[in-house]
Design a protein around this motif. Structure first.
Motif, PDB file in Angstrom:
ATOM      1  N   ILE A   1       0.789  -1.328  -0.129  1.00 33.66           N
ATOM      2  CA  ILE A   1       0.105  -0.105  -0.129  1.00 33.66           C
ATOM      3  C   ILE A   1       0.699   1.137  -0.082  1.00 33.66           C
ATOM      4  O   ILE A   1       0.645   2.275  -0.799  1.00 33.66           O
ATOM      5  N   GLU A   2       1.932   1.372   0.842  1.00 32.06           N
ATOM      6  CA  GLU A   2       2.792   2.332   0.743  1.00 32.06           C
ATOM      7  C   GLU A   2       3.479   2.749  -0.396  1.00 32.06           C
ATOM      8  O   GLU A   2       3.939   3.727  -0.905  1.00 32.06           O
ATOM      9  N   GLN A   3       3.556   1.559  -1.338  1.00 34.05           N
ATOM     10  CA  GLN A   3       4.483   1.723  -2.438  1.00 34.05           C
ATOM     11  C   GLN A   3       3.532   2.019  -3.661  1.00 34.05           C
ATOM     12  O   GLN A   3       3.912   1.840  -4.731  1.00 34.05           O
ATOM     13  N   ASP A   4       2.326   2.213  -3.432  1.00 34.18           N
ATOM     14  CA  ASP A   4       0.876   2.294  -4.387  1.00 34.18           C
ATOM     15  C   ASP A   4       1.006   1.395  -5.329  1.00 34.18           C
ATOM     16  O   ASP A   4       0.686   1.527  -6.354  1.00 34.18           O
TER      17      ASP A   4
ATOM     18  N   GLY B   1      -2.815   0.822  -6.797  1.00 34.27           N
ATOM     19  CA  GLY B   1      -3.454   1.965  -7.509  1.00 34.27           C
ATOM     20  C   GLY B   1      -4.656   2.443  -6.564  1.00 34.27           C
ATOM     21  O   GLY B   1      -4.456   2.542  -5.404  1.00 34.27           O
ATOM     22  N   GLU B   2      -5.848   2.494  -7.351  1.00 33.81           N
ATOM     23  CA  GLU B   2      -7.065   2.596  -6.499  1.00 33.81           C
ATOM     24  C   GLU B   2      -7.799   1.426  -5.786  1.00 33.81           C
ATOM     25  O   GLU B   2      -7.800   0.212  -6.523  1.00 33.81           O
TER      26      GLU B   2
END
Length: 382
Positions: free
Chosen positions: A154-157, A160-161
């Protein structure tokens, strides 16, 4: 090196003995204590409190602990110089004992749920705030390796959405008729604080909020699938608490979470806990320790054809997230955080208000089940 006194109430229970005493406090003592930012170390000095003197003496002897106190002597313990009070009793006994510790000006750390109802939980949280003591609630699953890997993604995206979260948890708990049950009988009696909603939804509250966003609404259906079980003495008893719960929750940012929690399910998945997260750019599936991912660019394009056998192995399309670090016991890691919070004033966001949120989610889930309604979850504040 310095010592910190910790009153440990309820350590003769399964969780108190194994996770908090042996794998946390005893382990920290054997390692030479908790390292502070200054480089100095602080060693836990526990006093074991419980209602069974024989069990307390055995635990103290096995783990080289000098101090024990039978439950009626708790107030005498609270009059002493120990800095921290810890509570892992059954939930119904917790608010009174924790409140006494707060009145004795002890910093307080306790198991979840904080109380059996939201009003009591908020009263305890406000009492702690007014007294100015430091306070925290166990939220151990945040330090499970699988969830820490999810948090890293999540921290590294990676996702995405984020669109949805699916949580499957549970296993078959034997009724005691043929094989002994592997959970205590009070878990299945509502009048004793049992039920999987009260036991697990406090966990799901902090897992969802810390990783994905605040829970804004809940629809929950609970069930008591098995109406009779056998207790520790071999006697049949009526199971009055829920042994399974099925919920849909709306999180902030329009994320939908589906949660199945059950003590009446046989496991056919990689772990007792399975969390799948699906996003526009990728998906992940995490268990207690492992986590696998599938990026958008590596997503296959299946075609649904019920007339033909499926030859594609969908498991092969996933990649394992590497450890990239050593993972210690989850309970022990949070104990280290709380001790540093008390001694070195490091931040500790997992306080009694966070614990009250778990009680709130459980309470509203019961309300949803009773009313067969979708129930909003208001924001809480002290």
């Amino acid at each position: 090196m310095q010592e910190i006194g910790i009153i440990m109430n309820g350590v003769t229970g399964r969780m108190g003995t194994n996770q908090h005493l042996i794998r946390s406090i005893v382990a920290l003592r054997e390692e030479g204590g908790v390292e502070l930012p200054s480089g100095e170390r602080v060693v836990p000095d526990p006093v074991l409190v419980g209602r069974n003197e024989r069990k307390l003496e055995r635990l103290a002897d096995e783990h080289d602990i000098d101090r024990i106190a039978v439950d009626p002597d708790l107030e005498e313990c609270l009059d002493g110089n120990d800095e921290i009070y810890f509570d892992s009793q059954i939930t119904s006994r917790r608010p009174e004992a924790v409140t006494k510790a707060i009145e004795a000006e002890k910093d307080v750390y306790c198991e979840k749920p904080l109380a059996t109802d939201l009003e009591t939980a908020m009263d305890v949280a406000r009492t702690a705030e007014r007294a100015g003591v430091k306070h925290g609630v166990v939220q151990d699953k945040l330090w499970l390796p699988g969830l820490m890997k999810l948090d890293r993604l999540i921290e590294q995206d990676f996702f995405g959405e984020i669109l949805s979260v699916e949580i499957d948890f549970g296993y078959w708990v034997f009724t005691g008729h043929v094989q002994p049950a592997q959970r205590p009988s009070w878990n299945y009696r509502k009048e004793d604080g049992g039920g999987i909603i009260d036991d697990m939804f406090a966990h799901w509250s902090y897992v969802l909020e810390n990783l994905f966003g605040r829970v804004e609404s809940v629809y929950c259906l609970g069930q008591t699938h098995i109406p009779e079980r056998i207790d520790e003495d071999g006697n049949a008893y009526e199971a009055t608490a829920d042994d399974a719960a099925y919920a849909i929750m709306e999180l902030e940012n329009d994320i939908v979470a589906q949660l199945n929690s059950s003590w009446t399910v046989r496991v056919k998945r990689d772990d007792l806990l399975r969390i799948q997260v699906d996003g526009t750019d990728g998906s992940a599936v995490a268990g207690l320790r492992e986590c696998e991912t599938q990026h958008h660019s590596n997503t296959p394009k299946p075609v649904w054809n019920p007339d033909q056998p499926t030859e594609h192995d969908y498991h092969d399309d996933w990649e394992t997230v590497p450890n990239n670090r050593e993972f210690d016991n989850a309970f022990k890691q949070q104990w280290e955080h709380f001790i540093r919070h008390v001694v070195a004033d490091e931040p500790f966001p997992w306080d009694f208000l966070e614990g009250a949120k778990g009680v709130q989610l459980s309470e509203l889930s019961h309300q949803s089940w009773t009313e067969r309604e979708h129930v909003p979850v208001p924001e809480l504040s002290i």
